[in-house]
Design an enzyme around this catalytic site. Structure first.
Site, PDB file in Angstrom:
ATOM      1  N   SER A  21       0.830  -1.205   0.000  1.00 32.31           N
ATOM      2  CA  SER A  21       0.000   0.000   0.000  1.00 32.31           C
ATOM      3  C   SER A  21       0.863   1.252   0.000  1.00 32.31           C
ATOM      4  CB  SER A  21      -0.909   0.033   1.225  1.00 32.31           C
ATOM      5  OG  SER A  21      -1.651   1.237   1.205  1.00 32.31           O
ATOM      6  N   HIS A  42      -7.373  -3.473   4.903  1.00 31.12           N
ATOM      7  CA  HIS A  42      -6.773  -2.124   4.919  1.00 31.12           C
ATOM      8  C   HIS A  42      -7.538  -1.215   3.954  1.00 31.12           C
ATOM      9  CE1 HIS A  42      -4.313   0.846   2.819  1.00 31.12           C
ATOM     10  NE2 HIS A  42      -3.681   1.045   3.960  1.00 31.12           N
ATOM     11  N   GLU A 101      -9.790   2.053   4.542  1.00 30.42           N
ATOM     12  CA  GLU A 101      -9.491   3.284   3.782  1.00 30.42           C
ATOM     13  C   GLU A 101     -10.784   3.862   3.174  1.00 30.42           C
ATOM     14  OE1 GLU A 101      -6.265   2.723   0.875  1.00 30.42           O
ATOM     15  OE2 GLU A 101      -7.560   3.700  -0.579  1.00 30.42           O
TER      16      GLU A 101
END
Ligand code: NBP
Length: 479
Positions: free
Chosen positions: A130, A188, A192
């Site tokens: 990421s 994740h 987000e």
């Protein structure tokens, strides 16, 4: 092939190119390969001076350039292209070699690929990466899955190229076996989505309830970024809001079409949560909000529907409202992270990954899109109590929510009164209140299910499974 490379990267679009440069800048000799060789040549022409690159046009030359055990990173478009590249390389590899897939693969694909390659003695490391193209170049957050043995060979290299948190720790850890890395990256991304949605709602409330123009809202976000909301996403929000469109002189945010796009990882997070039975309502609302924004014809057809009479706030009232939005945003953020970490825990139990949730929070502190001071707090919460049932059970987070809750509720009252949608804030508060509730209407749901389908129910006062004879004398029988 005269030079031996310690690692290879195949797939040299924005991500692969920058990842290859990152390895090279950190002193590793990097073999390069791309389906279309022009990309390889361009990289060497533009950045060849940054380190040692070994360009290869064929899969055979690429594999031959790698020292053993071979480590090759695939950075191609997720899905069929990844399988195509694996099919090309796997026959050329030997036992103990390691294929790293840094694309955004679905964990089911990663689990399948890992199993197939394991049968050939090849380690397959599905790795979440990421940070976008900047992260790939300067240090991403890296979430490798796969075997512990593969991490022993790969880990030191990843630790070198990864982002470093404020305390200097590299933002990478071996997260777990087979698909764990891609699962963690997927969650994740889900978090987000929720973070971005909550920030978007805060912006719209500041604009449409408090009446601030984008430039002033940018200043409010900048101020928030010096406090507990300090994060990359808040920082870039202020940048985007203060940007003025050169062509029209209007705020940039007013000339961008309000249709949000998505690539799919948020949707996967919700789909898997549904399968795991985990309520991630904040992430789901974020995914739905993006899809609603794209239904242009439906929105057009609905634009004339009745809403409340607008009411302008005075200066002092607007400033007070802005402070309350900060509280609501922070409390909602805690809830959406609690939901995301719940999904991590559920996936870990389902697939026996034994995820270390504190370590995952730690590797998200730098490099990735959700990087924030807040993640240090989450890490500390799990360090204090590894079996924490929920982030909301952490004393400090619970205390902060207790302080925020009156303002959080007031913001939702203001949003509702003024007809401004705040689905993320509302879902977070509903989740919080549902968890707190002494009794939930699930008891009534069970009664209804028993009535129409004899689905049975449990009682609060004794063990067993029961059914009421609704069509008869309504006596209760043990099922
Ligand atoms: P893209 O996702 O745009 O993929 C382009 C690359 O895939 C090119 O190298 C292309 O080769 C190659 N490729 C394709 Br398309 N089909 C292929 C095939 N059948 N065989 C071999 N190669 C093939 O690149 P990206 O944006 O750099 O992303 C790479 C991966 O990283 C993706 O899985 C993405 O989801 C993930 N990711 C991206 C970001 C981001 O911010 N962009 C962040 C994190 C993860 P060609 O040059 O010959 O067409």
């Amino acid at each position: 092939m005269s030079t031996t490379a310690q690692i290879g990267v195949s797939g040299l679009a924005v991500m692969g190119r920058n990842l290859a440069r990152n390895f090279a800048r950190n002193g590793y000799a990097v073999a390069l390969h791309n389906r279309t060789p022009a990309r390889t040549r361009e990289l060497v022409a533009e950045f060849g001076q940054e380190g040692t690159f070994v360009p290869a046009e064929s899969a055979e030359d690429f594999v031959a350039a790698l020292e053993r055990p071979r480590r090759l990173v695939i950075m191609v478009k997720a899905g069929d292209p990844t399988d195509a590249v694996i099919r090309e390389f796997a026959p050329l590899l030997d036992t103990g070699d390691v294929i790293i897939d840094g694309g955004n693969a679905h964990l089911a694909d990663t689990r399948r690929r890992e199993q197939e390659l394991r049968a050939q003695g090849i380690h397959f490391v599905g790795t979440g990466i990421s940070g976008g193209e900047e992260g790939a170049l300067h240090g991403p957050s890296i979430m490798p899955g796969g075997s512990a043995e593969s991490y022993a060979s790969l880990g030191p290299m990843l630790e070198k190229i990864a982002a470093k948190a404020a305390d200097g720790a590299p933002c990478v850890t071996h997260v777990g076996a087979d698909g764990a890395g891609h699962f963690v990256k997927m969650v994740h991304n889900g978090i987000e989505y929720a973070d971005m949605q909550l920030i978007g709602e805060a912006y719209q409330l500041l604009r449409d309830v408090a009446g601030y123009p984008p430039k002033e809202i940018a200043g409010i976000f900048r101020a928030w970024n010096t406090g507990r909301l300090d994060s990359y996403l808040i920082e870039i929000t202020a940048e985007v809001l203060s940007h003025v469109d050169a062509a029209t002189g209007r705020p940039f945010v007013d000339v961008v079409a309000d249709r949000a796009e998505q690539k799919g990882t948020g949707r996967w997070t919700v789909q898997l949560a549904l399968e795991l039975g985990v309520p991630v309502s904040g992430i789901a609302e974020a995914v739905f909000a993006r899809s609603l924004s794209g239904h242009t014809a439906l929105r057009e057809a609905s634009r004339g529907l009745a809403g409340p009479t607008p009411r302008a706030l005075g200066d002092a009232e607007a400033a007070r409202f802005a402070d309350r939005v900060e509280q609501a945003l922070y409390a909602s953020k805690i809830v959406s992270y609690a939901q995301g970490f719940h999904e991590l825990a559920a996936g870990s139990a389902e697939y026996d990954w034994r995820l270390d949730l504190g370590a995952i929070a730690a590797i998200w502190r730098g490099g990735c899109i959700i990087r924030a001071a807040f993640l240090d707090r989450i890490r500390a919460a799990y360090d204090n109590r590894p079996d924490l049932p929920s982030l909301l059970s952490d004393d400090e987070f619970a205390e902060e929510i207790a302080e925020a809750q009156d303002d959080w509720r007031a913001v939702l009252v203001g949003a509702t009164e003024q007809g401004v949608p705040a689905p993320g804030f509302a879902a977070a508060l509903a989740h919080y209140d549902a968890l707190r509730a002494e009794r939930l209407p699930a008891a009534l749901t069970q009664g209804q299910r028993d009535f129409f389908g004899a689905h049975t129910y449990r009682r609060t006062d004794r063990e067993g499974t029961f059914h009421t004879l609704w069509g008869g004398d309504r006596s209760e029988v043990e099922a």
